[in-house]
Write a protein that holds these residues in place. Structure first.
Motif, PDB file in Angstrom:
ATOM      1  N   CYS A 394      -1.709 -27.418  42.326  1.00 18.24           N
ATOM      2  CA  CYS A 394      -1.131 -28.843  42.958  1.00 18.24           C
ATOM      3  C   CYS A 394       0.312 -29.041  42.558  1.00 18.24           C
ATOM      4  O   CYS A 394       0.704 -28.744  41.321  1.00 18.24           O
ATOM      5  N   VAL A 395       1.006 -29.909  43.476  1.00 20.87           N
ATOM      6  CA  VAL A 395       2.505 -30.105  43.151  1.00 20.87           C
ATOM      7  C   VAL A 395       2.802 -31.609  43.717  1.00 20.87           C
ATOM      8  O   VAL A 395       2.260 -32.032  44.544  1.00 20.87           O
ATOM      9  N   ILE A 396       3.261 -32.288  42.775  1.00 18.10           N
ATOM     10  CA  ILE A 396       3.862 -33.676  42.978  1.00 18.10           C
ATOM     11  C   ILE A 396       5.355 -33.396  43.174  1.00 18.10           C
ATOM     12  O   ILE A 396       5.991 -33.118  42.396  1.00 18.10           O
ATOM     13  N   ARG A 397       5.697 -34.029  44.445  1.00 18.20           N
ATOM     14  CA  ARG A 397       7.399 -34.013  44.824  1.00 18.20           C
ATOM     15  C   ARG A 397       7.776 -35.088  45.579  1.00 18.20           C
ATOM     16  O   ARG A 397       6.971 -36.188  45.970  1.00 18.20           O
ATOM     17  N   GLU A 398       9.036 -35.433  45.600  1.00 17.52           N
ATOM     18  CA  GLU A 398       9.658 -36.337  46.378  1.00 17.52           C
ATOM     19  C   GLU A 398       9.776 -35.761  47.650  1.00 17.52           C
ATOM     20  O   GLU A 398      10.247 -34.779  47.905  1.00 17.52           O
ATOM     21  N   ASN A 402      12.160 -32.785  48.697  1.00 25.91           N
ATOM     22  CA  ASN A 402      11.057 -31.671  48.207  1.00 25.91           C
ATOM     23  C   ASN A 402      11.416 -31.471  46.775  1.00 25.91           C
ATOM     24  O   ASN A 402      11.063 -30.365  46.238  1.00 25.91           O
ATOM     25  N   THR A 403      12.044 -32.562  45.934  1.00 22.69           N
ATOM     26  CA  THR A 403      12.127 -32.277  44.952  1.00 22.69           C
ATOM     27  C   THR A 403      10.918 -32.110  43.849  1.00 22.69           C
ATOM     28  O   THR A 403       9.978 -33.000  44.121  1.00 22.69           O
ATOM     29  N   LEU A 404      10.729 -31.093  43.142  1.00 24.76           N
ATOM     30  CA  LEU A 404       9.493 -30.960  42.156  1.00 24.76           C
ATOM     31  C   LEU A 404       9.310 -31.681  40.853  1.00 24.76           C
ATOM     32  O   LEU A 404      10.459 -31.808  40.254  1.00 24.76           O
ATOM     33  N   LEU A 405       8.387 -32.444  41.153  1.00 22.81           N
ATOM     34  CA  LEU A 405       8.083 -33.496  39.724  1.00 22.81           C
ATOM     35  C   LEU A 405       7.224 -32.972  38.897  1.00 22.81           C
ATOM     36  O   LEU A 405       7.607 -32.628  37.548  1.00 22.81           O
ATOM     37  N   PHE A 406       6.028 -32.639  39.206  1.00 22.31           N
ATOM     38  CA  PHE A 406       5.134 -31.631  38.647  1.00 22.31           C
ATOM     39  C   PHE A 406       4.488 -30.638  39.275  1.00 22.31           C
ATOM     40  O   PHE A 406       4.383 -30.774  40.571  1.00 22.31           O
ATOM     41  N   ILE A 407       4.161 -29.595  38.363  1.00 21.54           N
ATOM     42  CA  ILE A 407       3.171 -28.602  39.143  1.00 21.54           C
ATOM     43  C   ILE A 407       2.015 -28.063  38.087  1.00 21.54           C
ATOM     44  O   ILE A 407       2.435 -28.201  36.986  1.00 21.54           O
ATOM     45  N   GLY A 408       1.142 -27.969  38.599  1.00 20.24           N
ATOM     46  CA  GLY A 408      -0.251 -27.907  38.024  1.00 20.24           C
ATOM     47  C   GLY A 408      -1.136 -26.796  38.402  1.00 20.24           C
ATOM     48  O   GLY A 408      -1.216 -26.407  39.683  1.00 20.24           O
TER      49      GLY A 408
END
Length: 413
Positions: A394-398, A402-408
């Protein structure tokens, strides 16, 4: 021995001898009535289907034990046939060997068989049960239900397939019908969201030998697998008079249960003739001829105790036998199963899977066996289905850059 190739009904050690005789099997006690000529024809046709299915499955995999319950497969497909239309119905009918018989004749004969077979021998247990389980609120057609309730004695129940309790309820039915020998037919925790119904047959058999083996004569011995491995086994011994025949390629013996209405017939290829050659050449005509040639012979019989638990997906074998349309979501026609005007989906129903499980155990007392066939019928949804029930990223992005905030990486939830 459990995982080696002991192909059922074809690999038992026996030796001829001239020793004390057991009484020949008595005349079979009268059944509630005689089978009609049409019923006998259907049963013989069913034998042909069973042999062809067994032969096809034996071709698919040649190194493991194989056990098939043709009656169970035929019953489940018979229920599906009642809900099929067009070429789908014709193909199933042809594969089962029904030819151009009228639907009324076929259904009535299935019903008569269900009435007669379990009552042939009071000393032998044979139970045959059918059930239909459908997704709650799915518009299953009342006439399809009525046909299978009337002629197949099918129990019918709607369930919330989204609930984890649904597989447990269905598996409990299977467990009960097979006396605990097959505990589940739905192996996943959740039912596929595209599955609309299950058509399930369960067969249970328990028979005591007419002439049981004495456990005192059972001893450790060797069974030679098809790969040539010497396997330790418990070999039973008995001397007596049996129905027997042999030719240049095999020996055959018939071991009756109870009053003789049921028996186990064993075919043993002679040295130099493989089990695979025997099965590849087996036909319904040969089966009838071989049985007709059995005759009383004084015999020294040495036979291993064994237990087989088998699981097969029959889609490929049934497709090869000629009913491939039923598995094609773009061509299958199971419209008689559903009330058309109430359908909120446009997709055709098709057979997703035919799953077949069997159990067989043979010892000094007799035989216990069970077979379950499950036909899952479903749709290919116009909407993609994404079920997140396994490890994922899972990825949280802007969203604009598409700036990556979190990757799980999620392995457990």
């Amino acid at each position: 021995m459990k995982n080696k190739s002991i192909v059922l009904a074809c690999a038992i050690l026996l030796l001829i001898g001239c020793h004390r005789k057991w009484a020949l099997p008595p005349e079979i006690q009268p059944s509630p009535r005689e089978f009609t000529a049409f019923e006998k024809t259907l049963l013989q046709t069913s034998n042909g289907f069973g042999i062809e299915l067994f032969r096809e499955l034996a071709q698919e995999e040649k190194t493991q034990n194989l056990c098939v319950c043709p009656l169970s497969v035929s019953m489940a497909l018979g229920m599906a046939w009642n809900g099929a239309g067009g070429d789908t119905k014709s193909e199933i009918q042809r594969v089962l060997g029904f030819g151009d018989w009228a639907p009324e004749q076929i259904n009535q004969t299935y019903k008569n068989i269900l009435d007669l077979l379990p009552n042939l021998d009071p000393h032998t247990v044979l139970s045959i049960a059918n059930s239909i389980w459908y997704r709650e609120h799915f518009p299953i057609h009342p006439s399809f239900i009525q046909l299978n309730q009337t002629f197949f004695y099918a129990s019918v129940r709607g369930l919330d397939f989204n609930s984890p309790q649904a597989p447990q309820i269905i598996n409990q039915w299977v467990n009960t019908q097979t006396r605990g020998k097959i505990t589940e037919i739905i192996e996943s925790e959740f039912i596929d969201p595209t599955t609309m119904l299950f058509l399930i047959n369960a067969v249970y058999f328990k028979g005591t030998w007419m002439s049981p083996f004495d456990p005192k004569n059972t001893r450790e011995d060797v069974f030679v697998s098809s790969e040539g491995d010497s396997l330790s086994c418990q070999m039973m011994h008995q001397e007596g008079e049996f129905s027997y025949d042999e030719n240049e390629t095999f020996q055959a013996v018939d071991l009756p249960y109870g009053n003789g209405a049921f028996s186990m017939t064993i075919f043993l290829p002679k040295p130099g003739h493989s089990i695979h050659e025997f099965i590849d050449s087996w036909t319904e005509t040969q089966w009838n001829e071989w049985i007709s040639r059995l005759h009383p012979v004084s015999l020294m019989l040495q036979m291993p105790k064994f237990k087989v638990e088998d699981k097969r997906i029959l889609n490929n074998a049934l497709t090869t036998l000629g009913m491939g349309i039923a598995f094609d979501p773009t061509k299958a026609d199971f419209s008689p199963m559903v009330v058309k005007e109430d359908v909120s989906i446009e997709d055709n129903l098709f057979i997703q899977q035919v799953l077949h499980k069997t159990f067989l155990e043979v010892d000094e007392k007799g035989t216990e066996a069970a077979g379950v066939t499950s036909i899952s019928v479903g749709i290919v949804s116009v909407r993609p289905v994404m079920r997140i029930d396994r490890p994922f990223v899972c990825v949280i992005r802007e969203t604009s850059s598409n700036t990556l905030l979190f990757i799980g990486r999620i392995l457990r939830v």
